[in-house]
Design a protein around this motif. Structure first.
Motif, PDB file in Angstrom:
ATOM      1  N   VAL A  63      30.549  70.846   8.795  1.00 43.02           N
ATOM      2  CA  VAL A  63      29.721  69.705   9.175  1.00 43.02           C
ATOM      3  C   VAL A  63      28.596  69.500   8.161  1.00 43.02           C
ATOM      4  N   ASN A  64      28.027  70.587   7.642  1.00 43.51           N
ATOM      5  CA  ASN A  64      26.966  70.480   6.637  1.00 43.51           C
ATOM      6  C   ASN A  64      27.447  69.712   5.411  1.00 43.51           C
ATOM      7  N   SER A  65      28.667  69.968   4.978  1.00 44.16           N
ATOM      8  CA  SER A  65      29.219  69.282   3.813  1.00 44.16           C
ATOM      9  C   SER A  65      29.390  67.790   4.057  1.00 44.16           C
ATOM     10  N   CYS A  66      29.580  67.412   5.295  1.00 41.65           N
ATOM     11  CA  CYS A  66      29.701  66.003   5.644  1.00 41.65           C
ATOM     12  C   CYS A  66      28.333  65.337   5.776  1.00 41.65           C
ATOM     13  N   LEU A  67      27.330  66.118   6.190  1.00 37.01           N
ATOM     14  CA  LEU A  67      25.996  65.561   6.425  1.00 37.01           C
ATOM     15  C   LEU A  67      25.239  65.262   5.139  1.00 37.01           C
ATOM     16  N   ASN A  68      25.474  66.050   4.081  1.00 39.52           N
ATOM     17  CA  ASN A  68      24.719  65.870   2.839  1.00 39.52           C
ATOM     18  C   ASN A  68      24.777  64.443   2.288  1.00 39.52           C
ATOM     19  N   PRO A  69      25.960  63.837   2.123  1.00 39.35           N
ATOM     20  CA  PRO A  69      25.993  62.450   1.624  1.00 39.35           C
ATOM     21  C   PRO A  69      25.320  61.458   2.571  1.00 39.35           C
ATOM     22  N   ILE A  70      25.367  61.747   3.876  1.00 38.95           N
ATOM     23  CA  ILE A  70      24.700  60.870   4.845  1.00 38.95           C
ATOM     24  C   ILE A  70      23.189  60.925   4.648  1.00 38.95           C
ATOM     25  N   ILE A  71      22.678  62.123   4.343  1.00 41.60           N
ATOM     26  CA  ILE A  71      21.246  62.271   4.057  1.00 41.60           C
ATOM     27  C   ILE A  71      20.882  61.499   2.794  1.00 41.60           C
ATOM     28  N   TYR A  72      21.743  61.569   1.763  1.00 42.48           N
ATOM     29  CA  TYR A  72      21.487  60.811   0.536  1.00 42.48           C
ATOM     30  C   TYR A  72      21.425  59.314   0.835  1.00 42.48           C
ATOM     31  N   ALA A  73      22.355  58.831   1.657  1.00 47.22           N
ATOM     32  CA  ALA A  73      22.401  57.408   1.990  1.00 47.22           C
ATOM     33  C   ALA A  73      21.140  56.969   2.718  1.00 47.22           C
ATOM     34  N   PHE A  74      20.574  57.885   3.514  1.00 47.10           N
ATOM     35  CA  PHE A  74      19.378  57.550   4.287  1.00 47.10           C
ATOM     36  C   PHE A  74      18.124  57.540   3.411  1.00 47.10           C
ATOM     37  N   PHE A  75      18.056  58.460   2.443  1.00 51.23           N
ATOM     38  CA  PHE A  75      16.833  58.626   1.647  1.00 51.23           C
ATOM     39  C   PHE A  75      16.886  57.972   0.268  1.00 51.23           C
ATOM     40  N   TYR A  76      18.092  57.809  -0.297  1.00 57.65           N
ATOM     41  CA  TYR A  76      18.204  57.336  -1.678  1.00 57.65           C
ATOM     42  C   TYR A  76      18.783  55.924  -1.756  1.00 57.65           C
ATOM     43  N   PRO A  77      17.963  54.931  -2.129  1.00 50.67           N
ATOM     44  CA  PRO A  77      18.483  53.560  -2.293  1.00 50.67           C
ATOM     45  C   PRO A  77      19.557  53.475  -3.373  1.00 50.67           C
ATOM     46  N   TRP A  78      19.439  54.319  -4.420  1.00 47.78           N
ATOM     47  CA  TRP A  78      20.431  54.258  -5.500  1.00 47.78           C
ATOM     48  C   TRP A  78      21.823  54.621  -5.009  1.00 47.78           C
ATOM     49  N   PHE A  79      21.906  55.504  -4.022  1.00 47.64           N
ATOM     50  CA  PHE A  79      23.219  55.877  -3.511  1.00 47.64           C
ATOM     51  C   PHE A  79      23.844  54.720  -2.740  1.00 47.64           C
ATOM     52  N   GLN A  83      34.385  46.796 -13.926  1.00 45.46           N
ATOM     53  CA  GLN A  83      33.989  45.816 -14.930  1.00 45.46           C
ATOM     54  C   GLN A  83      33.451  46.500 -16.184  1.00 45.46           C
ATOM     55  N   PRO A  84      33.587  45.850 -17.361  1.00 44.44           N
ATOM     56  CA  PRO A  84      33.060  46.427 -18.606  1.00 44.44           C
ATOM     57  C   PRO A  84      31.533  46.626 -18.515  1.00 44.44           C
ATOM     58  N   ASP A  85      31.073  47.715 -19.057  1.00 47.44           N
ATOM     59  CA  ASP A  85      29.647  48.055 -19.130  1.00 47.44           C
ATOM     60  C   ASP A  85      29.004  48.236 -17.748  1.00 47.44           C
ATOM     61  N   SER A  86      29.824  48.436 -16.719  1.00 48.47           N
ATOM     62  CA  SER A  86      29.262  48.646 -15.379  1.00 48.47           C
ATOM     63  C   SER A  86      28.503  49.973 -15.303  1.00 48.47           C
ATOM     64  N   CYS A  87      28.836  50.918 -16.189  1.00 46.22           N
ATOM     65  CA  CYS A  87      28.156  52.220 -16.163  1.00 46.22           C
ATOM     66  C   CYS A  87      26.691  52.108 -16.579  1.00 46.22           C
ATOM     67  N   ASP A  88      26.340  50.986 -17.233  1.00 47.77           N
ATOM     68  CA  ASP A  88      24.950  50.783 -17.667  1.00 47.77           C
ATOM     69  C   ASP A  88      24.123  49.998 -16.648  1.00 47.77           C
ATOM     70  N   ALA A  89      24.711  49.703 -15.493  1.00 46.66           N
ATOM     71  CA  ALA A  89      23.991  48.921 -14.479  1.00 46.66           C
ATOM     72  C   ALA A  89      22.750  49.657 -14.022  1.00 46.66           C
ATOM     73  N   ASN A  90      21.676  48.899 -13.799  1.00 51.72           N
ATOM     74  CA  ASN A  90      20.407  49.467 -13.347  1.00 51.72           C
ATOM     75  C   ASN A  90      20.390  49.483 -11.819  1.00 51.72           C
ATOM     76  N   ILE A  91      20.647  50.625 -11.233  1.00 52.01           N
ATOM     77  CA  ILE A  91      20.697  50.712  -9.774  1.00 52.01           C
ATOM     78  C   ILE A  91      19.550  51.547  -9.214  1.00 52.01           C
ATOM     79  N   LEU A  92      18.611  51.930 -10.085  1.00 51.99           N
ATOM     80  CA  LEU A  92      17.456  52.701  -9.616  1.00 51.99           C
ATOM     81  C   LEU A  92      16.405  51.779  -9.015  1.00 51.99           C
TER      82      LEU A  92
END
Length: 324
Positions: free
Chosen positions: A285-301, A315-324
Motif C-alpha cells: 500500500v505504501n508503494s501505491c500511496l507515494n505517487p498519490i502524495i506527489y499528486a497532492f503536493f506537487y503541481p508539476w506531477f 510531440q517534438p521538443d516536448s521534453c523541454d516543456a516548462n511544467i514547473l
C-alpha cells in the motif's frame, strides 16, 4: 470423499505431499482477488507515470527528483511483485521452488532499496534546509546518481548474502508442495534487521527532526521578515519540498515499521507469507500511496500526468516543456 479432499489441496495428484488450500467463502476470495489486483495495477500505473515524468521532462531532472525516480522504480517493482502475491491468497504457490526464492529475493532487494532511498531523501532535505548555501555544491546530480547506484548495489549484495542458503537450495524450508517459505539464520537476520531497519530508521528520524526544527524556525523568520538578512535561511520552495517529502517519510515509517516489528518478535526466522499478510500488505500500500502524495503536493506531477495522458509527450521538443 477422496475427490472432495483433493479439491482442498494445492496439488491433488500429490496427495499427502501437497499443501492444503486456505478455505474462504467464494465472495470473500473474489473480493480479495479484485482488491489486490486493483492495488497492484494502480501501483504499477502511478509509479510508471512518475518514472516517465522525471525521465522525459528535462526541467524535472534535479537532484531531489532523481531520488524520487529511484523510489518510484522500487515502488513500480513492488506493484509487479503483487501479481505474484495474488497466487498466495489461497496459500498455494504453483511456480516452483526456484521462482519462489527469486520472488522473495527480489522482494527483499526492493524493500532494502526503498529504505535506502528514504535515507537519501532525508539527507537531501537535511542539507537543503540546514545548509542551503552549499546545497548546490554538495548535492550534485553526479553525487546523487552515485548514491543511488550504491544504494541498489548494496541492497543486492546484502540480500545475496542474507539469502545465500535459499538461493543454493530452493525449497529447503518448505514442508509440503505448494509452499513458499524462505529461512534466514539468526546472524543474517540480525544483520539485516540492523542494516535495513534500526540504523536507517534512526538516521531518517534524527535527520527529519532536525529538518523540522530548522524549517519551523526559518518559517518564523520569514514571517518576521528577517529571512532577507539571514545567510542560512532556506527558500520557501525548499521548505515546501521538505514538508511534502516529510509526509512521504512518515507514511513510509507507518507502513514499514510493522513488518520489521513482526520480524523482530517472531519466534523463528521463517517468514511465511500467509502469516505475514497484513504487514506485507502495508508495504504494498505504501508503494501505491507515494505517487498519490506527489499528486497532492506537487503541481508539476499533475501537469506532467496531463501531458502524458493526452499524449503531448510524443510531440517534438516536448521534453523541454516548462511544467514547473
Amino acid at each position: 470423499m477422496e475427490t472432495l479432499e483433493g479439491t482442498e489441496l494445492c496439488f491433488p495428484q500429490l496427495f499427502n505431499n501437497s499443501c492444503r488450500k486456505t478455505k474462504r467463502p467464494h465472495f470473500e476470495a473474489m473480493l480479495i482477488y479484485i482488491l489486490v489486483s486493483s492495488i497492484s495495477l494502480l501501483t504499477v500505473t502511478l509509479n510508471l507515470l512518475v518514472i516517465i515524468s522525471i525521465s522525459h521532462f528535462r526541467k524535472l531532472r534535479n537532484s531531489t527528483n532523481l531520488l524520487l525516480l529511484s523510489l518510484a522504480v522500487s515502488d513500480f517493482f513492488v506493484g509487479l511483485l503483487m501479481f505474484f502475491q495474488i497466487m498466495l491468497i489461497d496459500s498455494c504457490w504453483f511456480l516452483g521452488d526456484l521462482m519462489c526464492v527469486l520472488y522473495q529475493y527480489l522482494a527483499y532487494i526492493i524493500t532494502s532499496a526503498s529504505v535506502g532511498n528514504m535515507v537519501l531523501i532525508s539527507a537531501d532535505r537535511y542539507v537543503a534546509i540546514c545548509d542551503p548555501m552549499r546545497y548546490s555544491t554538495k548535492v550534485t546530480q553526479k553525487t546523487v546518481q552515485g548514491c543511488v547506484c550504491l544504494c541498489w548495489t548494496g541492497s543486492i549484495s546484502l540480500q545475496s548474502l542474507n539469502l545465500k542458503d535459499n538461493l543454493k537450495q530452493p525449497g529447503r524450508y518448505n514442508s509440503c508442495s505448494g509452499e513458499c517459505i524462505i529461512g534466514i539464520n539468526y546472524i543474517s537476520g540480525l544483520a539485516d534487521l540492523i542494516l535495513t531497519f534500526i540504523v536507517p530508521i534512526t538516521v531518517i528520524v534524527v535527520l527529519y527532526i532536525r529538518v523540522f526544527v530548522v524549517a519551523v524556525s526559518q518559517a518564523r523568520a520569514m514571517r518576521s521578515q528577517i529571512a532577507a538578512v539571514s545567510l542560512v535561511t532556506a527558500k520557501k520552495s525548499e521548505i515546501k519540498a521538505a514538508r511534502a517529502l516529510g509526509v512521504v517519510v512518515v507514511v513510509f515509517l507507518i507502513c514499514f515499521c510493522p513488518y520489521y516489528c513482526v520480524a523482530l518478535t517472531s519466534p523463528d526466522n521463517l517468514m511465511n507469507t500467509s502469516s505475514a499478510t497484513f504487514v506485507i500488505s502495508l508495504i504494498y500500500v505504501n508503494s501505491c500511496l507515494n505517487p498519490i502524495i506527489y499528486a497532492f503536493f506537487y503541481p508539476w506531477f499533475r501537469k506532467s500526468v496531463k501531458l502524458i495522458v493526452i499524449l503531448k509527450i510524443l510531440q517534438p521538443d516536448s521534453c523541454d516543456a516548462n511544467i514547473l
